[in-house]
Enzyme design. Structure first.
Site, short mmCIF file in Angstrom:
data_model
loop_
_atom_site.label_atom_id
_atom_site.label_comp_id
_atom_site.label_asym_id
_atom_site.label_seq_id
_atom_site.Cartn_x
_atom_site.Cartn_y
_atom_site.Cartn_z
N CYS A 121 45.39 26.71 -33.73
CA CYS A 121 45.15 28.00 -33.27
C CYS A 121 43.55 28.41 -33.15
O CYS A 121 42.81 27.92 -34.06
CB CYS A 121 45.68 28.88 -34.31
SG CYS A 121 45.16 30.47 -34.07
N LYS B 290 50.37 20.07 -35.67
CA LYS B 290 50.38 20.60 -34.45
C LYS B 290 48.77 20.88 -33.93
O LYS B 290 48.16 21.71 -34.99
CB LYS B 290 51.14 21.94 -34.48
CG LYS B 290 51.07 22.64 -33.03
CD LYS B 290 52.03 23.67 -32.84
CE LYS B 290 52.04 24.21 -31.48
NZ LYS B 290 51.18 25.49 -31.12
N ARG C 143 55.62 29.86 -24.39
CA ARG C 143 56.09 30.85 -23.41
C ARG C 143 57.00 30.71 -22.50
O ARG C 143 57.52 31.71 -21.89
CB ARG C 143 54.48 31.36 -22.77
CG ARG C 143 53.36 31.80 -23.91
CD ARG C 143 52.22 31.80 -23.27
NE ARG C 143 51.71 30.36 -22.91
CZ ARG C 143 50.88 29.80 -22.21
NH1 ARG C 143 49.87 30.81 -21.86
NH2 ARG C 143 50.57 28.68 -21.98
N MET D 76 55.46 30.96 -32.61
CA MET D 76 54.48 31.90 -32.08
C MET D 76 54.64 33.34 -32.71
O MET D 76 55.72 33.81 -33.04
CB MET D 76 55.28 32.17 -30.58
CG MET D 76 55.13 31.08 -29.53
SD MET D 76 55.64 31.83 -27.73
CE MET D 76 57.39 31.25 -27.81
N GLU D 77 53.49 33.54 -33.10
CA GLU D 77 53.02 34.89 -33.97
C GLU D 77 53.60 35.96 -33.25
O GLU D 77 53.48 36.35 -32.08
CB GLU D 77 51.58 34.84 -34.12
CG GLU D 77 51.24 36.33 -34.54
CD GLU D 77 50.60 36.24 -36.02
OE1 GLU D 77 51.10 35.48 -36.70
OE2 GLU D 77 49.64 36.98 -36.05
N GLY E 193 52.74 22.51 -23.71
CA GLY E 193 51.64 23.33 -22.70
C GLY E 193 52.44 23.24 -21.31
O GLY E 193 52.70 22.38 -20.72
N ASP E 194 52.71 24.65 -20.92
CA ASP E 194 53.11 25.05 -19.93
C ASP E 194 54.46 24.41 -19.29
O ASP E 194 54.77 24.12 -18.08
CB ASP E 194 52.37 24.51 -18.59
CG ASP E 194 50.91 25.23 -19.00
OD1 ASP E 194 50.58 26.15 -19.53
OD2 ASP E 194 49.87 24.48 -18.38
C1 LIG Z 1 52.18 34.85 -28.49
C2 LIG Z 1 51.89 33.71 -29.11
C3 LIG Z 1 51.82 33.11 -30.47
C4 LIG Z 1 51.36 31.99 -31.02
N1 LIG Z 1 51.37 31.76 -32.17
C5 LIG Z 1 51.45 30.60 -32.81
C6 LIG Z 1 51.43 30.12 -34.19
O1 LIG Z 1 51.91 30.97 -34.97
N2 LIG Z 1 51.29 28.83 -34.36
C7 LIG Z 1 50.83 27.70 -33.45
O2 LIG Z 1 50.87 26.59 -33.88
N3 LIG Z 1 50.72 27.98 -32.28
C8 LIG Z 1 51.03 29.42 -31.91
N4 LIG Z 1 50.96 29.94 -30.66
C9 LIG Z 1 50.78 28.50 -29.62
C10 LIG Z 1 52.27 27.96 -28.90
O3 LIG Z 1 53.04 27.51 -30.21
C11 LIG Z 1 51.81 26.87 -27.86
O4 LIG Z 1 51.04 25.98 -28.44
C12 LIG Z 1 51.05 27.42 -26.61
O5 LIG Z 1 51.64 28.79 -26.29
C13 LIG Z 1 51.22 26.51 -25.52
O6 LIG Z 1 52.42 26.34 -25.14
P1 LIG Z 1 53.33 27.08 -23.93
O7 LIG Z 1 52.58 26.78 -22.76
O8 LIG Z 1 54.78 26.47 -24.05
O9 LIG Z 1 53.29 28.61 -24.37
C14 LIG Z 1 51.29 30.98 -30.01
C15 LIG Z 1 51.07 31.25 -28.60
C16 LIG Z 1 51.54 32.45 -28.41
C17 LIG Z 1 51.77 32.85 -26.73
#
Ligand SMILES: Cc1cc2nc3c(=O)[nH]c(=O)nc-3n(C[C@H](O)[C@H](O)[C@H](O)COP(=O)(O)O)c2cc1C
Length: 333
Positions: free
Chosen positions: A106, A146, A235, A21-22, A211-212
């Site tokens: 992304c 990914k 998240r 996560m960036e 996801g989620d």
């Molecule tokens: C703030 C933020 C930054 C993210 N940065 C990246 C990243 O650098 N590389 C990537 O593959 N996904 C990135 N994602 C996506 C997450 O890795 C993940 O795939 C997405 O949030 C869904 O998963 P979750 O529902 O568990 O959050 C980012 C998501 C968020 C919220």
């Protein structure tokens, strides 16, 4: 070598991964998580291969900082140039990473406009070239991908079959299309289709679903319900910083929300102090404010305290505010 699984093959199942996560999962946040309830594997924020291979190298190279506490650690890269993927992969191998992951998910407009990340879903020939180039540059490190389940429309099986044919060590499937952004619930039935396809193809590629996932119990439930080898949490770590706690070891630890407020604040202080130590003036200090809701929640006065923190002008001010709040809270706790 195609299909090389490296450290991935040695991880216990189901695998629990902290998502890239960036501006979140830098070395500082990963260390905070590592010091509490660690996942099985960490990813860096995505790193531009163009950046790494240009005069702007120093502006992105900090994304590859890590410490031994954060192993196994996978560097995630993105871009469109096979030659730069090859060179970046070589740099990453030399830095001692355990694996390389390619971002094909992304959905950010200015990135996909240039054909990178999720745009690769509609450009399989380039996606294949990038995987090959990374694999060549990274050898013997395992290379993973990914991705999402489509760009505009779902095309889960077609895209997954193509990727599985490339024999990545691991495939993380985020159950949304790029167009979905994060606006609709992740579709885990689509994730399951990828597992079924993998099994039907006799492929050795390890599959993580993403996801989620927001609760600790889902780290066990989702693999048994959807057949994935593990789960990647993004998240969800904001909802529960202790989401990776293991109950199978008789671990009595509660979710982060149940900690006494002074302990929550104390961990936030540690996070901020680490951030100052690691980044000083190199990064915008305001980044640490993003975590206020995670640490400062669930007790009386939390909302007011978050407002005060949002107005703070530097590390010192935030640390002072938190120290005095922690002493008030410990009197209450
Ligand atoms: C703030 C933020 C930054 C993210 N940065 C990246 C990243 O650098 N590389 C990537 O593959 N996904 C990135 N994602 C996506 C997450 O890795 C993940 O795939 C997405 O949030 C869904 O998963 P979750 O529902 O568990 O959050 C980012 C998501 C968020 C919220």
């Amino acid at each position: 070598m195609k299909g090389r699984q490296g450290f991935w093959a040695r991880l216990r199942r189901p695998i629990r991964a902290l998502a890239p996560m960036e501006d979140v999962t830098d070395t500082v946040f990963r260390r905070v998580v590592a010091s509490t309830f660690p996942p099985d594997v960490y990813f860096t924020e995505f790193v531009s291969c163009d950046g790494l291979c240009s005069a702007g190298h120093d502006a992105v190279a900090h994304r590859l900082d890590y410490t031994e506490e954060e192993r196994p650690i996978v560097a995630q890269i993105w871009g469109t140039s096979p030659e730069r993927f090859y060179r970046a992969a070589g740099m990453i191998r030399a830095l001692g990473f355990d694996g390389i992951d390619i971002n094909m998910g992304c959905p950010v407009k200015k990135i996909v406009r240039n054909g990178a990340c999720a745009a690769l879903i509609d450009d399989p020939p380039l996606a294949a070239e990038l995987v090959d180039a990374a694999r060549e540059g990274a050898a013997p490190l395992p290379v993973s991908v990914k991705t999402r389940i489509g760009f505009r429309e779902k095309k889960t099986e077609e895209w997954a079959a193509f990727l599985l044919d490339l024999q990545p060590a691991l495939l993380t499937v985020h159950g949304r299309t790029a167009r979905d952004m994060s606006d609709v619930p992740a579709d885990w039935n689509e994730v399951r289709k990828v597992v079924e396809l993998r099994n039907a193809m006799g492929s050795r590629t390890i599959i993580l679903g993403n996801g989620d996932v927001v609760e600790n119990r889902q780290l066990e439930e989702f693999p048994s319900r959807y057949g994935v080898d593990g789960v990647m949490v993004g998240r969800g770590v904001f909802h529960d910083l202790f989401i990776f706690r293991r109950s199978d070891s008789g671990d009595p630890s509660p979710p982060f929300a149940d900690l006494p407020s002074c302990e929550k604040l104390s961990l936030y202080r540690r996070h901020i102090a680490l951030h100052r130590e690691a980044w000083g003036n190199e990064k915008n200090f305001n980044v640490v404010k993003k975590f206020a809701k995670t640490y400062v929640s669930g007790f009386s006065g939390a909302a007011k305290l978050r407002t005060e923190l949002m107005e703070a002008c530097g590390y010192e001010e935030m640390l002072t505010i938190l120290a005095s709040a922690a002493s008030e809270q410990s009197a209450i706790n």
